[in-house]
Motif scaffolding. Sequence first.
Motif, PDB file in Angstrom:
ATOM      1  N   ARG A  90     -21.338 -12.720  61.989  1.00  0.00           N
ATOM      2  CA  ARG A  90     -21.507 -11.635  61.009  1.00  0.00           C
ATOM      3  C   ARG A  90     -22.948 -11.593  60.491  1.00  0.00           C
ATOM      4  O   ARG A  90     -23.440 -10.544  60.097  1.00  0.00           O
ATOM      5  N   PHE A  91     -23.595 -12.732  60.471  1.00  0.00           N
ATOM      6  CA  PHE A  91     -24.999 -12.814  60.041  1.00  0.00           C
ATOM      7  C   PHE A  91     -25.882 -11.987  60.979  1.00  0.00           C
ATOM      8  O   PHE A  91     -26.680 -11.160  60.538  1.00  0.00           O
ATOM      9  N   HIS A  92     -25.723 -12.207  62.290  1.00  0.00           N
ATOM     10  CA  HIS A  92     -26.481 -11.432  63.282  1.00  0.00           C
ATOM     11  C   HIS A  92     -26.305  -9.938  63.034  1.00  0.00           C
ATOM     12  O   HIS A  92     -27.264  -9.171  63.021  1.00  0.00           O
ATOM     13  N   HIS A  93     -25.041  -9.544  62.885  1.00  0.00           N
ATOM     14  CA  HIS A  93     -24.689  -8.128  62.757  1.00  0.00           C
ATOM     15  C   HIS A  93     -25.315  -7.505  61.509  1.00  0.00           C
ATOM     16  O   HIS A  93     -25.897  -6.421  61.569  1.00  0.00           O
ATOM     17  N   ALA A  94     -25.214  -8.200  60.380  1.00  0.00           N
ATOM     18  CA  ALA A  94     -25.731  -7.649  59.122  1.00  0.00           C
ATOM     19  C   ALA A  94     -27.247  -7.457  59.177  1.00  0.00           C
ATOM     20  O   ALA A  94     -27.773  -6.436  58.711  1.00  0.00           O
ATOM     21  N   ILE A  95     -27.947  -8.420  59.771  1.00  0.00           N
ATOM     22  CA  ILE A  95     -29.401  -8.305  59.912  1.00  0.00           C
ATOM     23  C   ILE A  95     -29.746  -7.125  60.820  1.00  0.00           C
ATOM     24  O   ILE A  95     -30.677  -6.347  60.554  1.00  0.00           O
ATOM     25  N   GLY A  96     -28.979  -6.969  61.902  1.00  0.00           N
ATOM     26  CA  GLY A  96     -29.194  -5.839  62.804  1.00  0.00           C
ATOM     27  C   GLY A  96     -28.996  -4.505  62.109  1.00  0.00           C
ATOM     28  O   GLY A  96     -29.739  -3.541  62.352  1.00  0.00           O
ATOM     29  N   CYS A  97     -28.010  -4.444  61.226  1.00  0.00           N
ATOM     30  CA  CYS A  97     -27.746  -3.205  60.469  1.00  0.00           C
ATOM     31  C   CYS A  97     -28.919  -2.851  59.559  1.00  0.00           C
ATOM     32  O   CYS A  97     -29.267  -1.672  59.414  1.00  0.00           O
ATOM     33  N   VAL A  98     -29.510  -3.855  58.944  1.00  0.00           N
ATOM     34  CA  VAL A  98     -30.677  -3.610  58.081  1.00  0.00           C
ATOM     35  C   VAL A  98     -31.825  -3.033  58.913  1.00  0.00           C
ATOM     36  O   VAL A  98     -32.512  -2.097  58.489  1.00  0.00           O
ATOM     37  N   HIS A  99     -32.024  -3.578  60.105  1.00  0.00           N
ATOM     38  CA  HIS A  99     -33.071  -3.070  60.989  1.00  0.00           C
ATOM     39  C   HIS A  99     -32.843  -1.591  61.314  1.00  0.00           C
ATOM     40  O   HIS A  99     -33.768  -0.785  61.237  1.00  0.00           O
ATOM     41  N   LEU A 100     -31.606  -1.245  61.680  1.00  0.00           N
ATOM     42  CA  LEU A 100     -31.304   0.150  62.011  1.00  0.00           C
ATOM     43  C   LEU A 100     -31.466   1.055  60.789  1.00  0.00           C
ATOM     44  O   LEU A 100     -31.912   2.201  60.911  1.00  0.00           O
ATOM     45  N   MET A 101     -31.124   0.535  59.612  1.00  0.00           N
ATOM     46  CA  MET A 101     -31.300   1.337  58.394  1.00  0.00           C
ATOM     47  C   MET A 101     -32.787   1.579  58.121  1.00  0.00           C
ATOM     48  O   MET A 101     -33.174   2.671  57.667  1.00  0.00           O
ATOM     49  N   GLN A 102     -33.631   0.599  58.402  1.00  0.00           N
ATOM     50  CA  GLN A 102     -35.073   0.786  58.248  1.00  0.00           C
ATOM     51  C   GLN A 102     -35.567   1.915  59.154  1.00  0.00           C
ATOM     52  O   GLN A 102     -36.352   2.763  58.740  1.00  0.00           O
ATOM     53  N   GLN A 103     -35.083   1.901  60.407  1.00  0.00           N
ATOM     54  CA  GLN A 103     -35.464   2.956  61.347  1.00  0.00           C
ATOM     55  C   GLN A 103     -35.000   4.327  60.850  1.00  0.00           C
ATOM     56  O   GLN A 103     -35.713   5.319  60.968  1.00  0.00           O
ATOM     57  N   THR A 104     -33.796   4.361  60.288  1.00  0.00           N
ATOM     58  CA  THR A 104     -33.222   5.618  59.804  1.00  0.00           C
ATOM     59  C   THR A 104     -34.017   6.188  58.634  1.00  0.00           C
ATOM     60  O   THR A 104     -34.305   7.387  58.585  1.00  0.00           O
ATOM     61  N   VAL A 105     -34.358   5.329  57.692  1.00  0.00           N
ATOM     62  CA  VAL A 105     -35.146   5.777  56.533  1.00  0.00           C
ATOM     63  C   VAL A 105     -36.480   6.361  57.003  1.00  0.00           C
ATOM     64  O   VAL A 105     -36.936   7.406  56.524  1.00  0.00           O
ATOM     65  N   LYS A 106     -37.093   5.688  57.973  1.00  0.00           N
ATOM     66  CA  LYS A 106     -38.378   6.146  58.513  1.00  0.00           C
ATOM     67  C   LYS A 106     -38.238   7.535  59.156  1.00  0.00           C
ATOM     68  O   LYS A 106     -39.047   8.441  58.909  1.00  0.00           O
ATOM     69  N   VAL A 107     -37.175   7.713  59.951  1.00  0.00           N
ATOM     70  CA  VAL A 107     -36.934   8.993  60.636  1.00  0.00           C
ATOM     71  C   VAL A 107     -36.670  10.115  59.624  1.00  0.00           C
ATOM     72  O   VAL A 107     -37.243  11.206  59.716  1.00  0.00           O
ATOM     73  N   LEU A 108     -35.798   9.843  58.659  1.00  0.00           N
ATOM     74  CA  LEU A 108     -35.425  10.879  57.685  1.00  0.00           C
ATOM     75  C   LEU A 108     -36.617  11.278  56.814  1.00  0.00           C
ATOM     76  O   LEU A 108     -36.817  12.461  56.517  1.00  0.00           O
ATOM     77  N   ARG A 109     -37.415  10.308  56.407  1.00  0.00           N
ATOM     78  CA  ARG A 109     -38.612  10.631  55.611  1.00  0.00           C
ATOM     79  C   ARG A 109     -39.592  11.479  56.425  1.00  0.00           C
ATOM     80  O   ARG A 109     -40.191  12.418  55.903  1.00  0.00           O
ATOM     81  N   PHE A 110     -39.727  11.152  57.706  1.00  0.00           N
ATOM     82  CA  PHE A 110     -40.610  11.922  58.583  1.00  0.00           C
ATOM     83  C   PHE A 110     -40.156  13.376  58.661  1.00  0.00           C
ATOM     84  O   PHE A 110     -40.975  14.295  58.784  1.00  0.00           O
ATOM     85  N   LYS A 111     -38.846  13.583  58.556  1.00  0.00           N
ATOM     86  CA  LYS A 111     -38.299  14.942  58.629  1.00  0.00           C
ATOM     87  C   LYS A 111     -38.237  15.636  57.267  1.00  0.00           C
ATOM     88  O   LYS A 111     -37.650  16.698  57.127  1.00  0.00           O
ATOM     89  N   GLY A 112     -38.814  15.003  56.269  1.00  0.00           N
ATOM     90  CA  GLY A 112     -38.920  15.644  54.965  1.00  0.00           C
ATOM     91  C   GLY A 112     -37.790  15.351  53.996  1.00  0.00           C
ATOM     92  O   GLY A 112     -37.698  15.958  52.930  1.00  0.00           O
ATOM     93  N   VAL A 113     -36.904  14.413  54.355  1.00  0.00           N
ATOM     94  CA  VAL A 113     -35.815  14.045  53.445  1.00  0.00           C
ATOM     95  C   VAL A 113     -36.369  13.099  52.382  1.00  0.00           C
ATOM     96  O   VAL A 113     -36.985  12.073  52.709  1.00  0.00           O
TER      97      VAL A 113
END
Length: 412
Positions: free
Chosen positions: A54-77
């Motif tokens: 579960r540790f591996h998974h949770a860290i991976g989720c944080v990484h994907l959330m970082q990517q998502t925030v970056k993408v959404l901000r780039f699109k003006g969100v």
Amino acid sequence: MNKLKILNDPIYGFITIPNSLIFDLIQHRYFQRLRRITQMGMSYLVYPGAHHTRFHHAIGCVHLMQQTVKVLRFKGVSINDDEETALYAAILLHDIGHGPFSHAMEHSIVNNISHEKISSLFMAKLNTEFNGNLTLAIQIFKGEYHRKFMNQLISGQLDMDRADYLKRDSFYTGVAEGNINSERLITMLNVNNDELVVEEKGIYSVEKFLIARRLMYWQVYLHKTGIVAEQLLIRVLKRAKELQAKGEALEASKALLYFLKNDIDISNFDDKTLNIFAQLDDVDIISAMKHWLHHDDFVLSELCQMILNRQLLKIKVKKKPIKIKSIQKHIDQVATNHKLSESEAAYFVFSGQMSNQAYELKEKRITIQHKTGKLQDIVKASDQLNLKALSKPVTKYYICYPKADTKETYDS
């Protein structure tokens, strides 16, 4: 101390820890426990590589959330710094309430308390320790924050949880059908009226995601051997609780004994119980089974050896519910062969059902945003006819019984 550490992940490569709050949460003993909780329960008995945590998974989720925030901000969100940190904290802690071997514990050491509820209790406790810095994260986690898309990123049909576990579980099991392109999916995300949408050109990635999810459920999560093993584990703990209630002495860790001796439900899951639960992990269960393997009680010792030595029950999967007379026939056979009571024999003969629904049409839909601005559910927007079928639950029924006690002929 430099808290902006970099972790090396076999799925995504280097993962950065975004800020000191996330670092401190990862360092907390509640979260470190997840290193000792397997992500896929008993699935390693089917797929030997499935030992990730579960540790591996949770860290991976944080990484994907970082990517998502970056993408959404780039699109003006608009996502401010507090919201960003709250999203990272919420997705980091979304599985912190899982017990040993994941889902099996929700039906054995505690009475019908979901891991989501225990996660909420852990988050509330951590929020006190962290001086209220998790308040916004908890609101997002519970769906109480006014910006709906943020909860959809934590708990939706296209959330970071699923985006990570499908790709990660596919990697560690070697089941290639689950290998989704999570990076492309994230790149196609956008927000419309504070709801999460997928841009039209991402439609094929979503189709692949839903089909991968369906295949992973049948091939991995609902694999019949994994089902047998998890059901046996539930019955090991049920039998242990039964013997404990009769005054039998059982060797186990203090934390596990607490849950064997007490009936814990949501009404008495207090701070003391939470702290004892935080001491439980897979090691407690494996260690206890190694002790119980030599217990005088035939049922307990036999169930433990079945799991530890992978000498599992036979399982038959059918399209129709199992007839009661068939179950009874097997119970009578086991009771006769091993001189057991009917209730004891029932530990080795049982039926159940499993259901697979890759996409739910009614709740938390996946919305496609066309270039014209039109919004449409993925099922209607897709030319993939299978998607409508994927929205209908498929239920299968199974019966488990000892291999040596029954002839191969089987009356369903």
